[in-house]
Structures are given as C-alpha cells and as structure tokens.
Design a protein around this motif. Structure first.
Motif, PDB file in Angstrom:
ATOM      1  N   VAL A  84       0.867  -1.181   0.000  1.00 39.33           N
ATOM      2  CA  VAL A  84       0.000   0.000   0.000  1.00 39.33           C
ATOM      3  C   VAL A  84       0.903   1.230   0.000  1.00 39.33           C
ATOM      4  O   VAL A  84       1.732   1.398   0.898  1.00 39.33           O
ATOM      5  N   PHE A  85       0.728   2.066  -1.011  1.00 39.61           N
ATOM      6  CA  PHE A  85       1.556   3.247  -1.151  1.00 39.61           C
ATOM      7  C   PHE A  85       0.937   4.434  -0.412  1.00 39.61           C
ATOM      8  O   PHE A  85      -0.214   4.391   0.022  1.00 39.61           O
ATOM      9  N   GLN A  86       1.714   5.498  -0.316  1.00 42.57           N
ATOM     10  CA  GLN A  86       1.233   6.693   0.376  1.00 42.57           C
ATOM     11  C   GLN A  86       0.047   7.312  -0.343  1.00 42.57           C
ATOM     12  O   GLN A  86      -0.867   7.845   0.281  1.00 42.57           O
ATOM     13  N   GLU A  87       0.039   7.222  -1.679  1.00 43.38           N
ATOM     14  CA  GLU A  87      -1.081   7.713  -2.480  1.00 43.38           C
ATOM     15  C   GLU A  87      -1.959   6.529  -2.871  1.00 43.38           C
ATOM     16  O   GLU A  87      -1.452   5.505  -3.341  1.00 43.38           O
ATOM     17  N   ALA A  88      -3.278   6.670  -2.729  1.00 45.80           N
ATOM     18  CA  ALA A  88      -4.184   5.544  -2.950  1.00 45.80           C
ATOM     19  C   ALA A  88      -4.226   5.098  -4.410  1.00 45.80           C
ATOM     20  O   ALA A  88      -4.283   3.904  -4.699  1.00 45.80           O
ATOM     21  N   SER A  89      -4.233   6.024  -5.362  1.00 48.95           N
ATOM     22  CA  SER A  89      -4.229   5.712  -6.796  1.00 48.95           C
ATOM     23  C   SER A  89      -5.331   4.720  -7.185  1.00 48.95           C
ATOM     24  O   SER A  89      -5.053   3.628  -7.688  1.00 48.95           O
ATOM     25  N   LEU A  90      -6.576   5.106  -6.953  1.00 48.30           N
ATOM     26  CA  LEU A  90      -7.700   4.249  -7.312  1.00 48.30           C
ATOM     27  C   LEU A  90      -8.093   4.446  -8.774  1.00 48.30           C
ATOM     28  O   LEU A  90      -7.780   5.456  -9.395  1.00 48.30           O
ATOM     29  N   PHE A  91      -8.786   3.440  -9.303  1.00 48.05           N
ATOM     30  CA  PHE A  91      -9.274   3.497 -10.679  1.00 48.05           C
ATOM     31  C   PHE A  91     -10.652   4.158 -10.716  1.00 48.05           C
ATOM     32  O   PHE A  91     -11.365   4.200  -9.715  1.00 48.05           O
TER      33      PHE A  91
END
Length: 255
Positions: A84-91
């Motif tokens: 899990v990265f610091q930025e969620a980066s969802l689709f």
C-alpha cells in the motif's frame, strides 16, 4: 512465510541510499520502520516488495534468495506480497472493483482465465474476498459507490482493502496514514491489527513514532543509509541502545 533483507545495499546513480541493511518480518508480526523523510524507507520497502533488486546482499522469501530463482518463481513470490503506497491511486470504477483488482492481477494466467470463465458462465463474480476486505476497513456499505466520490481517507482505506483482499503472506505499508485524519488513521491501524491476527506479516514505514508504538511488535530505526537499531518496540523507545536513536526520538537529531 518470512521475508528477509540481509545486508542489502541499494542506490540510484552515484547516490547510495541503503548500505548493509538487514530486516526481517515473520507471519503474524508487525514491524515498523521509523526515520526521517528521504532516508530510504520507501526504497527498502520496494526491495522487500521485489520491485527492485538490491545492488548487494540478498532478499529471501521463506529462506530462498528470490533473485537467484527463475523469473516465474520470483513472480509467484511477488504475488504473495501486498503493498500500500502513500497515495491511494484508485481506478475510475466502483469501490468493489477497486478492491477486486489485486485478486485479478495477482492470479497466475490459468487461474485468471478460470476466474473469468466462472464469472461469465456461472455468474460468479469473486466478490467475497473483496467484500470481506472492505468490511475490515469499514467500507462494505460503499462497495457499489464510485471510488471518485470517496474522501482521501476512505480512498486510502480502499487501497488497503485492495492489498488485503488477496490474503497476502506479507503486507508492506508506505506511510499509509501520513495525510489522514484521526478517524481514518484509527481504522487503518485496526486493520493492521486484524491482518496480524490472520497471520499476515506487516511492515509499516512511518515517520509517526506514536503510530509505531501503537501498532508494531518490533521497530527498526533507519538513519543515514542504514538501520542503527531494531528490537522490540517498547525497548527501542524506552531504552534505546544507540544514542542516535534516543536523540532522534527526542527530536534532537534534525534531518
């Protein structure tokens, strides 16, 4: 399944970021990596996630050097590690579809084909694990909601659920609550505790020392280009062996 970095070094160009770093995580254990921003916490997580090969040293999964095995075997190991990265980066899709993503892409191709066939022919959509993961982060009731409508904290919880849905052996978290409010932070910390009870090994890179105290069984202190101390969390904070650890915790070391 344990994951271990042994005497690893890594850099970018002429810059050495990590030098001789060793760290391990075992099933059902939470390990925190604390240190100032820019010290190499993310680089270490990328090595543990098998995204990058170390310049020196070894990364071992269940005792096997992952960079000395065939590529397909290494890929199988990588599929057992969630990050899990610091930025969620969802689709741009529903919350459920976002949570399901890891279930699809981490499957081997034959399993992925069988999954899609079952979904198309038998009406099975494989949502069970994704919904369970969303339940863990308190978002099952928003499964059909568009991910774009979520708050930043909720989006990060979906990213956590996406990594958790595949039931990984190891979960790596890179500053997962750095910009979150206390409520969302508490939900994710509770989810970390739940992952531990399920036997998942968790590594949390954080600059929040209070968080390390709350969630971690062991804590590693990363300063300069190496880990200067790693031990039980209580001992690292209350009785550090290295004076640099004490100064860092007390705010006397400024980076």
């Amino acid at each position: 399944m344990s994951l271990e970095a042994a005497d690893v070094s890594h850099g970018y160009g002429d810059e050495t970021v990590l030098d001789g770093v060793s760290l391990s995580v075992s099933p059902g254990e939470v390990v925190a990596i604390i240190g100032p921003s820019g010290v190499g916490k993310t680089t270490l997580l990328r090595l543990l996630a098998l995204f990058d090969a170390p310049d020196d040293g070894t990364i071992s999964y269940d005792g096997e050097d992952v960079w000395r095995v065939a590529e397909d075997r290494r890929l199988a190991y990588r599929r057992r590690i969630g990050m899990v990265f610091q930025e969620a980066s969802l689709f741009d899709a529903s919350v459920r579809r976002n949570a399901q993503y890891g279930l699809r892409v981490r499957q081997a191709w034959p399993d992925r084909i069988r999954h899609e066939f079952a979904r198309l022919v038998g009406g099975q959509n494989g949502t069970g694990d994704a919904i369970d993961a969303l339940e863990t982060v308190g978002l099952a009731d928003k499964a059909e909601q568009d991910a774009d409508s979520l708050s930043g904290g909720e989006a990060q919880r979906v990213a956590f659920a996406r990594a958790l849905a595949y039931d990984p052996d190891i979960l790596l978290l890179d500053e997962p609550t750095s910009d979150l409010d206390p409520r969302n932070t508490a939900v994710i910390e509770d989810a970390v505790a739940e992952a531990r009870t399920e036997g998942i090994g968790v590594v949390v890179a954080t600059h929040d020392m209070h968080q390390a105290r709350r969630v971690a069984d062991r804590t590693a202190v990363l300063l300069g280009d190496g880990i200067i101390e790693v031990d039980r969390t209580e001992r690292v904070f209350d009785d550090p062996r290295d004076d640099r650890t004490r100064k860092f915790i007390d705010g006397e070391l400024i980076y």
